[in-house]
Structure formats: C-alpha cells, structure tokens
Scaffold this motif. Structure first.
Motif, PDB file in Angstrom:
ATOM      1  N   VAL A  82       0.824  -1.249   0.026  1.00 28.04           N
ATOM      2  CA  VAL A  82      -0.082   0.130  -0.099  1.00 28.04           C
ATOM      3  C   VAL A  82       0.805   1.502   0.074  1.00 28.04           C
ATOM      4  O   VAL A  82       2.044   1.236   0.404  1.00 28.04           O
ATOM      5  CB  VAL A  82      -1.016  -0.084   1.253  1.00 28.04           C
ATOM      6  CG1 VAL A  82      -1.881  -1.044   1.145  1.00 28.04           C
ATOM      7  CG2 VAL A  82      -0.079   0.073   2.522  1.00 28.04           C
ATOM      8  N   SER A  83       0.204   2.309  -0.634  1.00 27.69           N
ATOM      9  CA  SER A  83       1.232   3.495  -0.655  1.00 27.69           C
ATOM     10  C   SER A  83       0.335   4.751  -0.879  1.00 27.69           C
ATOM     11  O   SER A  83      -1.030   4.375  -1.023  1.00 27.69           O
ATOM     12  CB  SER A  83       2.218   3.552  -1.727  1.00 27.69           C
ATOM     13  OG  SER A  83       2.979   4.435  -1.911  1.00 27.69           O
ATOM     14  N   GLN A  84       0.680   5.901  -1.151  1.00 34.04           N
ATOM     15  CA  GLN A  84       0.114   7.177  -1.392  1.00 34.04           C
ATOM     16  C   GLN A  84       0.531   7.890  -2.346  1.00 34.04           C
ATOM     17  O   GLN A  84       1.807   8.116  -2.634  1.00 34.04           O
ATOM     18  CB  GLN A  84      -0.098   7.950  -0.298  1.00 34.04           C
ATOM     19  CG  GLN A  84      -0.931   9.159  -0.182  1.00 34.04           C
ATOM     20  CD  GLN A  84      -1.050   9.873   1.200  1.00 34.04           C
ATOM     21  OE1 GLN A  84      -0.519   9.361   2.176  1.00 34.04           O
ATOM     22  NE2 GLN A  84      -1.721  10.826   1.019  1.00 34.04           N
ATOM     23  N   GLU A  85      -0.118   8.273  -3.582  1.00 31.45           N
ATOM     24  CA  GLU A  85       0.582   9.354  -4.230  1.00 31.45           C
ATOM     25  C   GLU A  85       0.928  10.648  -4.033  1.00 31.45           C
ATOM     26  O   GLU A  85       0.196  11.126  -3.114  1.00 31.45           O
ATOM     27  CB  GLU A  85      -0.599   9.249  -5.736  1.00 31.45           C
ATOM     28  CG  GLU A  85      -1.080   8.054  -6.513  1.00 31.45           C
ATOM     29  CD  GLU A  85      -1.863   8.462  -7.535  1.00 31.45           C
ATOM     30  OE1 GLU A  85      -2.330   9.584  -7.562  1.00 31.45           O
ATOM     31  OE2 GLU A  85      -2.012   7.344  -8.282  1.00 31.45           O
ATOM     32  N   GLU A  86       2.007  11.020  -4.180  1.00 34.06           N
ATOM     33  CA  GLU A  86       2.537  12.184  -3.736  1.00 34.06           C
ATOM     34  C   GLU A  86       1.790  13.351  -4.346  1.00 34.06           C
ATOM     35  O   GLU A  86       1.618  14.337  -3.525  1.00 34.06           O
ATOM     36  CB  GLU A  86       3.953  12.392  -4.175  1.00 34.06           C
ATOM     37  CG  GLU A  86       4.774  11.428  -3.565  1.00 34.06           C
ATOM     38  CD  GLU A  86       6.443  11.700  -3.419  1.00 34.06           C
ATOM     39  OE1 GLU A  86       6.983  12.800  -3.982  1.00 34.06           O
ATOM     40  OE2 GLU A  86       7.072  10.830  -3.477  1.00 34.06           O
ATOM     41  N   GLU A  87       1.545  13.499  -5.550  1.00 30.12           N
ATOM     42  CA  GLU A  87       0.749  14.458  -6.405  1.00 30.12           C
ATOM     43  C   GLU A  87      -0.605  14.778  -5.696  1.00 30.12           C
ATOM     44  O   GLU A  87      -1.008  15.947  -5.343  1.00 30.12           O
ATOM     45  CB  GLU A  87       0.767  14.352  -7.767  1.00 30.12           C
ATOM     46  CG  GLU A  87       2.063  13.877  -8.511  1.00 30.12           C
ATOM     47  CD  GLU A  87       2.048  12.357  -8.392  1.00 30.12           C
ATOM     48  OE1 GLU A  87       1.291  11.702  -8.685  1.00 30.12           O
ATOM     49  OE2 GLU A  87       3.572  12.054  -8.084  1.00 30.12           O
TER      50      GLU A  87
END
Length: 138
Positions: A82-87
C-alpha cells in the motif's frame, strides 16, 4: 512478467485510506467466504481459490505482503503493498507480478484485484493498462 496493478481509493470509494493490515483482513475475509462456499459444495474450494500463504515482510522500511504459492508448478508468488500518490494524495493498493510469475499467478492476481476493488469501491488499473471503475462516477 514484472507488472503491477493498482486499486486507487478515489472520491466515492468506501474509504479514503488503507493500511496493509486492512488489506490482510480483506484477504482473510476472501478466504473465509471461499471456505463457506466450499462447505456448500462439499470440497476444499478455499485451497483452490486462494492457493497462497500470506507473510508480512519488510524491505528498506517498506512493509508488504508476500503471497507464496502452495502449488509450485502453478503459482509462485505475488507481492502486495500500500502507498500514497505524492501529487494527489490518493491511497492505493499495488499488486506486483514478479518476473518469475506464472499465468496462474496472473489469473489469481486479476481475481484478487477485482475482489479488492469491488469491496473498496475503488478504481482498478489492471496489469494490461485498462481501468475498471467500481465507484459511482459523477
């Protein structure tokens, strides 16, 4: 193969954030559902529907789930993180098919992606680049 699929939690999704523990619980729920189906059918459907063991691993401070195949001829392994988009700040689940992945791994990964995206009402970006929307679009 070495390809990735993504389940993005966009506006209209069941939730806006996700943790690896929540993904693990979703996989456990999937296994439970398939075991109940197997009871009705009179055979071990759970073993056929989820032919992997789940292990929590960490590399470089990044936790992930390693799904090791139980049947080495048909299934090798999958990697789930799992992760998160920076933009945009959107949270997402990534399922990776490594180089050694079989066609069985690809089929199961597609099945798991569709299950997760449907449960989370997310936006599924498949391995082939196509997108399936499981959330109501406005």
């Amino acid at each position: 193969m070495n390809k990735s699929a993504y389940i993005k939690l966009v506006n209209g999704s069941a939730q806006t954030e996700i943790t690896l523990a929540e993904v693990k619980k979703l996989f456990e729920h999937y296994q439970h559902m398939t075991s109940l189906t197997g009871q009705q059918l009179g055979w071990d459907y759970k073993a056929a529907a989820f032919p992997y063991t789940m292990e929590e691993k960490e590399q470089g401070g990044i936790p992930y789930l390693l799904l090791n195949g139980n049947q080495t001829q048909l299934y090798h392994y999958l990697i789930v993180g799992v992760s998160q988009e920076e933009e945009t700040g959107l949270h997402y689940i990534q399922i990776v098919l490594p180089e050694q992945a079989t066609h069985g791994d690809l089929a199961k990964a597609n099945e798991f992606c569709k299950y997760l995206a449907k449960r989370l009402k997310g936006e599924l970006h498949l391995f082939n680049g196509r997108i399936i929307y499981y959330n109501p679009r406005k």
